[in-house]
Design an enzyme around this catalytic site. Sequence first.
Site, PDB file in Angstrom:
ATOM      1  N   GLY A  10      62.891  13.689  41.151  1.00  0.00           N
ATOM      2  CA  GLY A  10      63.322  13.052  39.912  1.00  0.00           C
ATOM      3  C   GLY A  10      64.144  11.809  40.219  1.00  0.00           C
ATOM      4  N   HIS A 175      83.798  19.097  39.815  1.00  0.00           N
ATOM      5  CA  HIS A 175      83.181  17.812  39.513  1.00  0.00           C
ATOM      6  C   HIS A 175      83.423  17.448  38.047  1.00  0.00           C
ATOM      7  CE1 HIS A 175      80.471  14.559  39.653  1.00  0.00           C
ATOM      8  NE2 HIS A 175      79.410  15.150  39.169  1.00  0.00           N
TER       9      HIS A 175
HETATM   10  N1  APR Z   1      61.367  22.807  42.956  1.00  0.00           N
HETATM   11  C1  APR Z   1      61.302  21.474  43.142  1.00  0.00           C
HETATM   12  N2  APR Z   1      61.568  20.580  42.179  1.00  0.00           N
HETATM   13  C2  APR Z   1      61.905  21.057  40.976  1.00  0.00           C
HETATM   14  C3  APR Z   1      61.982  22.445  40.707  1.00  0.00           C
HETATM   15  C4  APR Z   1      61.700  23.334  41.769  1.00  0.00           C
HETATM   16  N3  APR Z   1      61.764  24.663  41.611  1.00  0.00           N
HETATM   17  N4  APR Z   1      62.333  22.592  39.407  1.00  0.00           N
HETATM   18  C5  APR Z   1      62.471  21.363  38.886  1.00  0.00           C
HETATM   19  N5  APR Z   1      62.211  20.436  39.824  1.00  0.00           N
HETATM   20  C6  APR Z   1      62.221  18.977  39.718  1.00  0.00           C
HETATM   21  C7  APR Z   1      61.707  18.451  38.387  1.00  0.00           C
HETATM   22  O1  APR Z   1      60.292  18.522  38.336  1.00  0.00           O
HETATM   23  C8  APR Z   1      62.236  17.032  38.414  1.00  0.00           C
HETATM   24  O2  APR Z   1      61.310  16.113  38.957  1.00  0.00           O
HETATM   25  O3  APR Z   1      63.535  18.457  39.798  1.00  0.00           O
HETATM   26  C9  APR Z   1      63.476  17.117  39.312  1.00  0.00           C
HETATM   27  C10 APR Z   1      64.759  16.769  38.618  1.00  0.00           C
HETATM   28  O4  APR Z   1      64.723  15.425  38.330  1.00  0.00           O
HETATM   29  P1  APR Z   1      65.350  14.774  37.011  1.00  0.00           P
HETATM   30  O5  APR Z   1      64.983  15.606  35.843  1.00  0.00           O
HETATM   31  O6  APR Z   1      65.012  13.332  37.026  1.00  0.00           O
HETATM   32  O7  APR Z   1      66.923  14.980  37.213  1.00  0.00           O
HETATM   33  P2  APR Z   1      67.908  14.040  38.054  1.00  0.00           P
HETATM   34  O8  APR Z   1      68.467  12.987  37.159  1.00  0.00           O
HETATM   35  O9  APR Z   1      67.270  13.650  39.318  1.00  0.00           O
HETATM   36  O10 APR Z   1      69.098  15.076  38.338  1.00  0.00           O
HETATM   37  C11 APR Z   1      68.899  16.177  39.205  1.00  0.00           C
HETATM   38  O11 APR Z   1      71.141  16.131  40.029  1.00  0.00           O
HETATM   39  O12 APR Z   1      73.035  14.954  39.430  1.00  0.00           O
HETATM   40  C12 APR Z   1      72.341  16.157  39.306  1.00  0.00           C
HETATM   41  O13 APR Z   1      72.984  16.946  37.113  1.00  0.00           O
HETATM   42  C13 APR Z   1      71.926  16.432  37.876  1.00  0.00           C
HETATM   43  O14 APR Z   1      71.343  18.703  38.271  1.00  0.00           O
HETATM   44  C14 APR Z   1      70.826  17.422  38.074  1.00  0.00           C
HETATM   45  C15 APR Z   1      70.179  16.946  39.388  1.00  0.00           C
END
Ligand code: APR
Length: 308
Positions: A10, A175
């Site tokens: 993500g 945090h």
């Molecule tokens: N395995 C791998 N990837 C996964 C899984 C899993 N089991 N479940 C979800 N994902 C992926 C999603 O498909 C998505 O692409 O995790 C990604 C998360 O990306 P975003 O939704 O863009 O979130 P992001 O802004 O990157 O934040 C991720 O970091 O700062 C923290 O609070 C934030 O917990 C959040 C994390």
Amino acid sequence: MDRITVVGAGHVGATAAQRIAERELAREVVVVDILEGVPQGKALDQWESAPVEGFDTRVIGAQGYEETAGSGIYVVTAGLARKPGMSRDDLLRMNTEIIGGISEEIARHSPDSIIIMVTNPLDVMSYVAMKKTGFDRQRVVGMAGILDTARFRSFIALELNVSVQDIQALVLGGHGDSMVPIVSTVTVGGIPLTEMLAADRIEALVDRTRKGGGEIVSLLGTGSAYYAPSSAAVQMVEAIVRDKKRILPCAAWLEGEFGLDGIFLGVPCKLGSAGLEAVLEVPLTDGEKQALNASADAVRGTMELLSL
Ligand code: APR
């Protein structure tokens, strides 16, 4: 380092992978996500930037963990991002399940690796990862304090119109909302901040820092911060890969430090090739101690909601 894996392709994960590749912190970066094609697409796109940017780190996308085997570091960003109006704790149930599953894969494929936890609520997710992998505390560290101090430093730089590079700051505790800034330790080119800025202005900057994540969430409308969070995570990666022995505020499992035991909390950490090489203690005022204990209580409260 041979291989670093970023779990979650993500916003935070993909940006972290890009920063790792551009700095050539490993021979290969693997980006894992459950989404079909997305990690492969982003990895290929990043790799196609290599000739222009001039890096040789291969970027690879994957759905599974076979390709990640033997990674030295896993940066875990998978899960749900916070949406407007959603507290970090709302994410707990879903993310616990996701991080639990990922941790088992990490332990299976790279039993000697180090985990840098980014997924929120990150103090608690670090605990889930430590429990599920069985790794000792040296090998599970959470990213929070570097981001909180970076925000604080960036605001101080704007306020004083000075270089961000000359500002040192320390933030302890959980945090965001429950962070504990140790204002007495903040310096600008070695000069205490308290000599340069009135107490009420400092308090205003502390308050903005505390709410820094929420400020970005409401501006973006959807999604949450990722440029600064990925920078912070990659600073931890670099400290480990290059064995820099950096002293950085990170979430570490405490074993009596600061009078706290059995909890992940933001504290000054020494990061080197072994991961968390030491937790450093700083003298705190009574008010700071109280705030740190309150922060610990908040994290404990969330830990108690877990069924692992
Ligand atoms: N395995 C791998 N990837 C996964 C899984 C899993 N089991 N479940 C979800 N994902 C992926 C999603 O498909 C998505 O692409 O995790 C990604 C998360 O990306 P975003 O939704 O863009 O979130 P992001 O802004 O990157 O934040 C991720 O970091 O700062 C923290 O609070 C934030 O917990 C959040 C994390």
